[in-house]
Motif scaffolding. Structure first.
Motif, short mmCIF file in Angstrom:
data_model
loop_
_atom_site.label_atom_id
_atom_site.label_comp_id
_atom_site.label_asym_id
_atom_site.label_seq_id
_atom_site.Cartn_x
_atom_site.Cartn_y
_atom_site.Cartn_z
N THR A 17 67.75 36.92 -42.50
CA THR A 17 68.95 36.29 -43.07
C THR A 17 68.51 35.27 -44.12
O THR A 17 68.15 35.64 -45.22
CB THR A 17 69.82 35.66 -41.97
OG1 THR A 17 69.02 34.74 -41.18
CG2 THR A 17 70.41 36.73 -41.07
N PHE A 18 68.51 33.98 -43.75
CA PHE A 18 68.14 32.93 -44.71
C PHE A 18 66.86 32.24 -44.28
O PHE A 18 66.77 31.70 -43.18
CB PHE A 18 69.26 31.88 -44.82
CG PHE A 18 70.56 32.42 -45.34
CD1 PHE A 18 70.59 33.33 -46.39
CD2 PHE A 18 71.76 32.01 -44.79
CE1 PHE A 18 71.79 33.82 -46.88
CE2 PHE A 18 72.97 32.50 -45.27
CZ PHE A 18 72.98 33.40 -46.32
N SER A 19 65.89 32.23 -45.16
CA SER A 19 64.63 31.54 -44.86
C SER A 19 64.88 30.04 -44.80
O SER A 19 65.47 29.46 -45.70
CB SER A 19 63.60 31.84 -45.96
OG SER A 19 63.40 33.22 -46.08
N GLY A 20 64.43 29.42 -43.71
CA GLY A 20 64.67 28.00 -43.52
C GLY A 20 66.01 27.70 -42.89
O GLY A 20 66.29 26.55 -42.53
N ALA A 21 66.87 28.70 -42.74
CA ALA A 21 68.18 28.50 -42.11
C ALA A 21 68.49 29.66 -41.19
O ALA A 21 69.63 30.09 -41.06
CB ALA A 21 69.26 28.35 -43.17
N GLY A 22 67.45 30.17 -40.55
CA GLY A 22 67.63 31.26 -39.59
C GLY A 22 67.70 30.72 -38.17
O GLY A 22 67.98 29.54 -37.94
N ILE A 23 67.48 31.61 -37.23
CA ILE A 23 67.32 31.20 -35.84
C ILE A 23 66.05 31.87 -35.30
O ILE A 23 65.66 32.94 -35.76
CB ILE A 23 68.53 31.57 -34.95
CG1 ILE A 23 68.86 33.07 -35.04
CG2 ILE A 23 69.74 30.73 -35.33
CD1 ILE A 23 69.96 33.50 -34.08
N SER A 24 65.42 31.22 -34.36
CA SER A 24 64.19 31.73 -33.77
C SER A 24 64.41 32.01 -32.30
O SER A 24 65.41 31.60 -31.70
CB SER A 24 63.05 30.73 -33.95
OG SER A 24 63.36 29.50 -33.32
N ALA A 25 63.46 32.72 -31.71
CA ALA A 25 63.54 33.03 -30.28
C ALA A 25 62.16 32.99 -29.66
O ALA A 25 61.16 33.29 -30.31
CB ALA A 25 64.17 34.40 -30.05
N ILE A 26 62.11 32.59 -28.40
CA ILE A 26 60.89 32.58 -27.59
C ILE A 26 61.11 33.53 -26.43
O ILE A 26 62.15 33.48 -25.77
CB ILE A 26 60.61 31.18 -27.03
CG1 ILE A 26 60.71 30.10 -28.10
CG2 ILE A 26 59.25 31.14 -26.32
CD1 ILE A 26 60.85 28.70 -27.54
N ALA A 27 60.14 34.37 -26.18
CA ALA A 27 60.14 35.22 -24.97
C ALA A 27 58.90 34.87 -24.17
O ALA A 27 57.79 34.80 -24.73
CB ALA A 27 60.13 36.70 -25.35
N ALA A 28 59.07 34.64 -22.89
CA ALA A 28 57.94 34.22 -22.06
C ALA A 28 58.24 34.47 -20.59
O ALA A 28 59.36 34.83 -20.22
CB ALA A 28 57.63 32.74 -22.30
N SER A 29 57.23 34.26 -19.77
CA SER A 29 57.38 34.44 -18.32
C SER A 29 58.30 33.37 -17.75
O SER A 29 58.62 32.36 -18.40
CB SER A 29 56.02 34.35 -17.64
OG SER A 29 55.53 33.01 -17.72
N GLU A 30 58.71 33.58 -16.51
CA GLU A 30 59.60 32.63 -15.84
C GLU A 30 58.98 31.23 -15.81
O GLU A 30 59.65 30.23 -16.09
CB GLU A 30 59.89 33.12 -14.42
CG GLU A 30 60.83 32.23 -13.63
CD GLU A 30 61.10 32.75 -12.23
OE1 GLU A 30 61.60 31.98 -11.40
OE2 GLU A 30 60.80 33.94 -11.98
N LYS A 31 57.70 31.14 -15.47
CA LYS A 31 57.04 29.84 -15.40
C LYS A 31 56.98 29.17 -16.76
O LYS A 31 57.21 27.96 -16.88
CB LYS A 31 55.63 29.99 -14.83
CG LYS A 31 55.58 30.30 -13.34
CD LYS A 31 54.13 30.37 -12.86
CE LYS A 31 54.06 30.67 -11.37
NZ LYS A 31 52.65 30.78 -10.90
N ASN A 32 56.65 29.94 -17.78
CA ASN A 32 56.56 29.36 -19.12
C ASN A 32 57.92 28.95 -19.66
O ASN A 32 58.05 27.92 -20.33
CB ASN A 32 55.89 30.34 -20.07
CG ASN A 32 54.38 30.34 -19.95
OD1 ASN A 32 53.76 29.29 -19.80
ND2 ASN A 32 53.77 31.52 -20.00
N ILE A 33 58.94 29.74 -19.38
CA ILE A 33 60.30 29.38 -19.81
C ILE A 33 60.70 28.05 -19.18
O ILE A 33 61.26 27.17 -19.85
CB ILE A 33 61.31 30.49 -19.45
CG1 ILE A 33 61.10 31.72 -20.34
CG2 ILE A 33 62.74 29.98 -19.57
CD1 ILE A 33 61.45 31.53 -21.80
N ALA A 34 60.40 27.87 -17.90
CA ALA A 34 60.74 26.61 -17.21
C ALA A 34 60.01 25.43 -17.84
O ALA A 34 60.59 24.36 -18.04
CB ALA A 34 60.38 26.72 -15.73
N ALA A 35 58.74 25.63 -18.17
CA ALA A 35 57.96 24.55 -18.77
C ALA A 35 58.48 24.21 -20.16
O ALA A 35 58.56 23.03 -20.54
CB ALA A 35 56.49 24.95 -18.83
#
Length: 427
Positions: free
Chosen positions: A261-279
């Motif tokens: 979409t727009f560089s500098g005005a997009g959205i990002s996402a993180i995918a990780a394990s349950e433990k890492n998401i909690a941290a």
């Protein structure tokens, strides 16, 4: 035709005279062209303009999940956005967090979290010993910049046609001060290679001495094909392979819409394990109350779902593919017979990896700059900006219009040939 290495001195001198005349003619044009970064062009940015008007009234600020996007809350992101990235990355929704406007910020924040005491452990700095990180290279210079900012020692790992050298990785991770590795697993920056299934499985099976070892799986180009997706490269999902080996806590996957979409005005996402998401959530809850949910709402209304996203990416491909073809054609015409350069032919991503005659990359980039073409600094795809062979140049075809791009490529070819002939004559 003989290659430059086979030329006699008189032949090299004649070639030098001809090249210098061509170079000076191009230089006299007074061009100001920029091929230094992998920025989307204005035509690509225009594809997402409808996103600027899809929240026209106050009644439209409520998400389908019922949230008033103007207000605080929903730290992990709007549920519909999390579902979108869950479908895209093929991981469960509960393993997804929506980040801010760019994945680079997510990665910087995560490295910061790992350095300091956090929800999982005492942090990498606790040992008091130097921290080391594996850097497949040629690689992404902004990854290296994060590590250099924190004084983390960077250990180069050779990139091969199907991913990083696994034996080098296995040898390096015997040291418990080696705490992680950056990877761009699909259409890698800048080589354009995609990690083979064998390499993905080998990385998932790594058993590092450091129990807090992390692989930052920067999946920036997962849908940025230059060919029809069914003809493009396929990347094995890292998480099922990691789960087979009990290493799922070792991986942090990131991606964003910055080149969608727009560089500098997009959205990002993180995918990780349950433990890492909690941290990660524990750290985020102290850092801010929520990310920009209005921007998340704009994006999910515009992109909707994965099929809609892929239709949108086809429009990007129509703009990008001719640019890569133009550079490849210029390189083929200019380099084929002289024997001083090789280059990648990626099926996706944002870069072409050019290797010129050893010892001439910096001079080539300098000559281009004098002729009005700005390139990424030679050495950038290596830790500390030091290319041991001084041969690698990252070429970014995305930003200039095709006609400008042809002139950029012409100047680059002439500059590389001129630098090579001058080096050979100096022997």
């Amino acid at each position: 035709m003989a290659t430059y290495l086979e030329f006699t001195k008189p032949a090299l001198e004649a070639e030098h005279k001809e090249l210098l005349q061509k170079y000076n003619d191009l230089k006299a044009l007074g061009l100001k062209l920029d091929m230094s970064r992998g920025k989307p062009s204005a035509d690509q940015l225009n594809l997402s303009d409808d996103m600027l008007t899809n929240i026209p009234t106050l009644k439209d600020v409520f998400s389908d999940s019922g949230y008033d996007t103007r207000n605080y809350g929903v730290l992990e992101g709007l549920p519909e956005c999390r579902k979108f990235f869950s479908d895209l990355l093929e991981v469960p929704v509960e393993n997804i967090i929506i980040g801010g406007n760019a994945s680079l910020r997510v990665m910087f924040d995560y490295i910061t979290q790992c350095l300091l005491p956090n929800a999982l452990d005492k942090g990498w700095l606790a040992s008091g010993k130097p921290i080391k990180f594996l850097c497949p290279c040629p690689g992404y210079d902004r990854h290296f910049a994060i590590l250099e900012y924190y004084g983390i020692e960077m250990l180069p790992i050779d990139m091969e046609d199907d991913g990083p050298n696994i034996e080098q990785i296995r040898a390096a991770i015997r040291d418990e001060q080696v705490k992680g590795m950056f990877c761009v697993p699909k259409y890698s920056n800048p080589t354009g290679c995609t990690y083979s299934d064998e390499k993905v499985k080998a990385i998932a099976a790594l058993q590092p001495a450091a129990k807090d070892f992390r692989v930052i799986w920067d999946n920036a180009y997962l849908i940025h094909d230059l060919v029809e997706p069914e003809q493009g490269d396929k990347l094995l999902n890292i998480f099922p392979e990691a789960e087979k080996n009990g290493t799922e806590d070792m991986f942090i996957e990131v991606c964003s819409t910055s080149k969608i979409t727009f560089s500098g005005a997009g959205i990002s996402a993180i995918a990780a394990s349950e433990k890492n998401i909690a941290a990660i959530k524990a750290r985020m809850s102290k850092q801010f109350i929520s990310n920009d949910k209005i921007n998340q709402l704009r994006h999910i209304r515009f992109l909707k779902d994965v099929p809609t996203l892929m239709a949108h990416m086809a429009k990007h491909r129509e703009i990008m593919a001719p640019k890569f073809a133009a550079v490849d054609a210029a390189f083929t015409e200019g380099f084929t017979d002289c024997g001083i350069a090789t280059w990648s032919k990626p099926k996706g991503g944002y870069f072409i990896n050019l290797d010129v005659m050893e010892g001439t990359a910096r001079e080539t980039v300098r000559l281009c700059a004098e002729a009005g073409v700005v390139l990424t600094a030679a050495g950038s795809p290596f830790p500390y900006g030091k290319d041991p062979k001084d041969s690698n140049i990252r070429v970014a075809p995305s930003f200039p219009p095709v006609e400008e791009l042809k002139k950029c490529a012409e100047i680059l070819v002439i500059s590389a040939k001129l630098a090579a002939v001058e080096k050979l004559l100096a022997k």
